[in-house]
Write an enzyme that holds these catalytic residues in place. Structure first.
Site, PDB file in Angstrom:
ATOM      1  N   HIS A 174     -12.613 -41.469 -44.419  1.00 17.70           N
ATOM      2  CA  HIS A 174     -13.975 -42.497 -44.413  1.00 17.70           C
ATOM      3  C   HIS A 174     -13.591 -43.700 -45.602  1.00 17.70           C
ATOM      4  O   HIS A 174     -14.304 -44.784 -45.298  1.00 17.70           O
ATOM      5  CB  HIS A 174     -15.090 -41.395 -45.178  1.00 17.70           C
ATOM      6  CG  HIS A 174     -15.506 -40.759 -44.124  1.00 17.70           C
ATOM      7  ND1 HIS A 174     -15.197 -39.473 -43.815  1.00 17.70           N
ATOM      8  CD2 HIS A 174     -16.586 -41.108 -43.337  1.00 17.70           C
ATOM      9  CE1 HIS A 174     -16.199 -39.161 -42.713  1.00 17.70           C
ATOM     10  NE2 HIS A 174     -16.772 -40.229 -42.414  1.00 17.70           N
ATOM     11  N   CYS A 221     -20.938 -42.847 -31.364  1.00 15.64           N
ATOM     12  CA  CYS A 221     -20.707 -43.760 -32.767  1.00 15.64           C
ATOM     13  C   CYS A 221     -19.224 -43.772 -33.543  1.00 15.64           C
ATOM     14  O   CYS A 221     -19.178 -44.246 -34.548  1.00 15.64           O
ATOM     15  CB  CYS A 221     -22.164 -43.348 -33.598  1.00 15.64           C
ATOM     16  SG  CYS A 221     -21.832 -41.566 -33.972  1.00 15.64           S
ATOM     17  N   ASP A 231     -14.498 -37.164 -35.780  1.00 16.42           N
ATOM     18  CA  ASP A 231     -14.697 -35.475 -36.221  1.00 16.42           C
ATOM     19  C   ASP A 231     -14.154 -34.816 -34.982  1.00 16.42           C
ATOM     20  O   ASP A 231     -13.382 -33.944 -34.878  1.00 16.42           O
ATOM     21  CB  ASP A 231     -15.996 -35.061 -36.718  1.00 16.42           C
ATOM     22  CG  ASP A 231     -16.061 -35.484 -38.163  1.00 16.42           C
ATOM     23  OD1 ASP A 231     -14.996 -35.111 -38.806  1.00 16.42           O
ATOM     24  OD2 ASP A 231     -17.100 -35.763 -38.485  1.00 16.42           O
ATOM     25  N   GLU A 289     -20.171 -33.524 -32.129  1.00 16.14           N
ATOM     26  CA  GLU A 289     -18.811 -33.702 -32.978  1.00 16.14           C
ATOM     27  C   GLU A 289     -18.037 -32.554 -33.280  1.00 16.14           C
ATOM     28  O   GLU A 289     -16.858 -32.602 -33.819  1.00 16.14           O
ATOM     29  CB  GLU A 289     -18.870 -34.616 -34.238  1.00 16.14           C
ATOM     30  CG  GLU A 289     -19.924 -34.028 -35.124  1.00 16.14           C
ATOM     31  CD  GLU A 289     -20.227 -35.130 -36.354  1.00 16.14           C
ATOM     32  OE1 GLU A 289     -19.276 -36.103 -36.483  1.00 16.14           O
ATOM     33  OE2 GLU A 289     -21.054 -34.975 -37.051  1.00 16.14           O
TER      34      GLU A 289
HETATM   35  C1  PEP Z   1     -17.701 -39.350 -36.274  1.00 17.07           C
HETATM   36  O1  PEP Z   1     -17.608 -38.268 -36.633  1.00 17.07           O
HETATM   37  O2  PEP Z   1     -17.457 -39.819 -35.351  1.00 17.07           O
HETATM   38  C2  PEP Z   1     -18.914 -40.180 -37.072  1.00 17.07           C
HETATM   39  C3  PEP Z   1     -19.413 -41.080 -36.688  1.00 17.07           C
HETATM   40  O3  PEP Z   1     -19.222 -39.642 -38.158  1.00 17.07           O
HETATM   41  P1  PEP Z   1     -18.485 -39.828 -39.674  1.00 17.07           P
HETATM   42  O4  PEP Z   1     -17.150 -40.706 -39.219  1.00 17.07           O
HETATM   43  O5  PEP Z   1     -19.368 -40.279 -40.761  1.00 17.07           O
HETATM   44  O6  PEP Z   1     -18.032 -38.600 -39.993  1.00 17.07           O
HETATM   45 MG    MG Z   2     -18.635 -37.453 -38.146  1.00 17.83          MG
END
Ligand code: PEP
Ligand code: MG
Length: 585
Positions: free
Chosen positions: A192, A506, A459, A435
């Protein structure tokens, strides 16, 4: 003069920056032993009181969570720690000594804690002696809270931050000091902290392994976030080459900007909606200035990470209403808190396997009050009828049903609220992130319970391939074109379409130009990408033929290795897309 050195890492955020290094050592606890001036005394006391309050707040939160997770008996240690901070006589004593002795708060606090420690250590009772460790923790927490703010405010503006490791919180705080780049020993492309540096449009190279030990403060660095290279003390020819590269990069960005408002449509007329992921309120201007794009993912946890605590309902309403208005008439998908994994506060308890731990919807369903408050705030902000709600980390039907029940309960409450009953969007779409592998297996059943899917490949890939998204040691095993990933995506899209719901993606995969071709061929309805790559991905979609991309998918579904798939996609890009990119206007 230093010799030029080149370090190779993982390119985590595109762009190039040139600047002075700031070495950030997190474990550094500053205990200032020097005398302070008479004028500095009130400020020192104020900072100390703030650090005590913050530490109390952190400990209360940890204590409450610990009670839920490990029971009252095992949580006593945090209660004991809190007692020290709640002891007004002890705190007053520290404050009086700061006034009288004109020493820093960290020095006096450390000294008083040591005195307390020696009393405990000399006790006959084992239990009392063990309490020594607890008070050591309290000392570290308070001193860290005093020095953290100081540390960040000491960072020279416009520096390139070099650290062993950065948390998402550090990344945000440094951006407030106008950080020009991030370089870390650890971290993978989809940690992140890496995602946040991309959202902030700050070049980053992660996983450089030993760089933090080899850079000197203020040394000149080039961060090449495209190639994943860091150059220390560049010689004049290298500097010149990079200044030219930077100029070209900016030129290309400007050129692409011309595509911003064109429809996101393939050469043969298939619309592939293009939205953006938003991590911070600051990024909203992009959406305001873009006629076509909505928000495919609004990560609400940034409010928590920045504040260090959950925002109030009123604060949330203000934020979600702002998002809704900024995106209108396009839609904005608000994801409920996805805390856990690597999105932790400095005060959070460490879990042995955070990505397999207390994360996302699991926390929300355990802390229903917080979840309800967030749902209520989203509903109260839905007057323009362009908001959607999305749940992260769904792994079972029970979770979806339980969350839906809570969602319906909150709606009922609002139906009885004279102020909101006619205002909120009764048909607000309710979606699930796909995910976790179990959600893929249950995709048909989950699709019947929700209005849309959004695939979180960041994920999903780590769970399918058992590769930690934030661990540089296995970064080369994290593969978007792994046949298991491509086939899984196909199954999800088919399950969604069989059940007449739309499916978006996403994860960061959508922001990768090569992968975006595959996603078009897989018939994703929407790609939600980083604002900084929005126009580049649009250019690819507009240069791509949907029927040819589908043929590409049909052939790659037969391949059993990542290498074969990657080569086929690269070939397709070189032959079918690249030659036409410049003609796309
Ligand atoms: C993902 O897991 O692809 C996602 C968009 O969520 P995050 O990256 O915030 O876990
Ligand atoms: Mg995620």
């Amino acid at each position: 003069m230093n010799k030029e050195r080149i370090y190779k890492g993982i390119p985590a955020s595109q762009g190039i920056s040139i600047g002075e290094a700031y070495l950030y050592t997190k474990k550094q606890i500053i205990i200032n032993t020097a005398l302070i001036t008479e004028e500095d005394v009130p400020k020192e006391i104020e900072e100390f009181q703030k650090a005590i309050e913050l530490s109390q707040k952190e400990l209360r939160k940890i204590y409450n969570i610990a009670i839920e997770r490990i029971g009252v008996k095992n949580s006593k240690i945090f209660e004991a720690q809190l007692e020290i901070l709640n002891d007004t006589i002890f705190i007053e004593k520290v404050i009086n000594r700061i006034r009288e002795e004109k020493r820093s708060a960290s020095y006096i606090f450390d000294d008083e804690i040591n005195k307390l420690g020696s009393i405990l250590l000399s006790a006959q009772d084992d239990y009392m002696r063990e309490r020594f460790e607890d008070i050591n923790d309290v000392r570290n927490r308070v001193v860290r809270n005093m020095s953290r703010e100081k540390l960040i405010s000491k960072v020279t503006e416009n520096s390139i931050i070099v650290a062993h490791e950065l948390t998402p919180g550090d990344t945000i705080l440094f951006s407030r000091r106008k950080a020009q780049g991030y370089v870390t020993d650890t971290g993978g492309i989809n940690s992140h902290a890496a995602i946040i540096s991309r959202a902030l449009n700050i070049p980053a190279v992660v996983g450089v392994k030993v760089i933090s030990q080899n850079i000197r403060p203020k040394e000149i660095l080039i961060v090449d976030g495209i190639e994943g290279i860091v150059i220390a003390s560049p010689n004049p020819e290298t500097l010149e080459k990079y200044e030219e590269k930077l100029r070209k990069f900016r030129e290309q960005e400007e050129k692409l900007f011309g595509l911003i408002d064109l429809p996101s449509i393939t050469l043969d007329g298939k619309t592939v909606d293009l939205a953006v992921n938003i991590d911070f309120e600051d990024e909203i201007n992009f959406v305001k200035n873009c006629k076509e794009c909505g928000i495919g993912l609004y990560r609400t946890e940034h409010m928590f990470i920045e504040r260090g605590e959950f925002p109030s309902e009123a604060e949330q309403i203000e934020e979600y209403t702002y998002i809704s208005e900024a995106a209108y008439p396009k839609s904005a998908t608000i994801r409920t808190y996805d805390i856990g994994g690597d999105k932790l506060l400095p005060s959070s308890e460490k879990e042995p396997n955070p990505y397999l731990g207390w994360r996302g919807i699991r926390i929300c369903l355990d802390r229903i009050g917080i979840f309800k408050e967030q749902i209520r705030a989203i509903l109260k902000s839905s007057k323009l009828k362009n908001l959607k709600v999305m749940l992260p980390m769904i792994s079972s039907l029970e979770e979806i049903r339980c969350a839906k029940k809570i969602f319906e309960e909150v709606k009922k409450e609002l139906d009885n609220d004279p102020f909101y009953s006619d205002v909120y969007d009764k048909n607000i779409p309710f979606g699930a992130m796909i995910e976790v592998p179990s959600a893929v297996i249950l995709a048909d059943e989950i699709a019947k319970e929700v209005d849309f899917f959004s695939i979180g490949t960041n994920d999903l890939i780590q769970y399918i391939l058992a590769v930690d998204r934030g661990n540089e040691l296995v970064a080369d095993l994290y593969k978007e074109f792994h046949p298991a990933v491509i086939r899984t995506l196909k199954n999800i899209v088919e399950a969604a379409h069989r059940n007449n719901i739309k499916v978006s993606i996403c994860g960061e995969m959508a922001s990768n130009p090569l992968s975006s071709i595959v996603l078009v061929g897989l018939e994703l309805d929407e790609l939600s990408v980083l604002p900084s790559l929005y126009t580049e991905i649009k250019q690819i979609i507009r240069a791509c033929s949907f029927s040819d991309a589908k043929k590409l998918i049909n052939s790659i579904l037969n391949y059993s290795t990542e290498e074969e798939i990657r080569n086929a996609v690269k070939n397709f890009y070189e032959i079918e897309i690249k030659p036409y990119l410049n003609q796309i206007t």
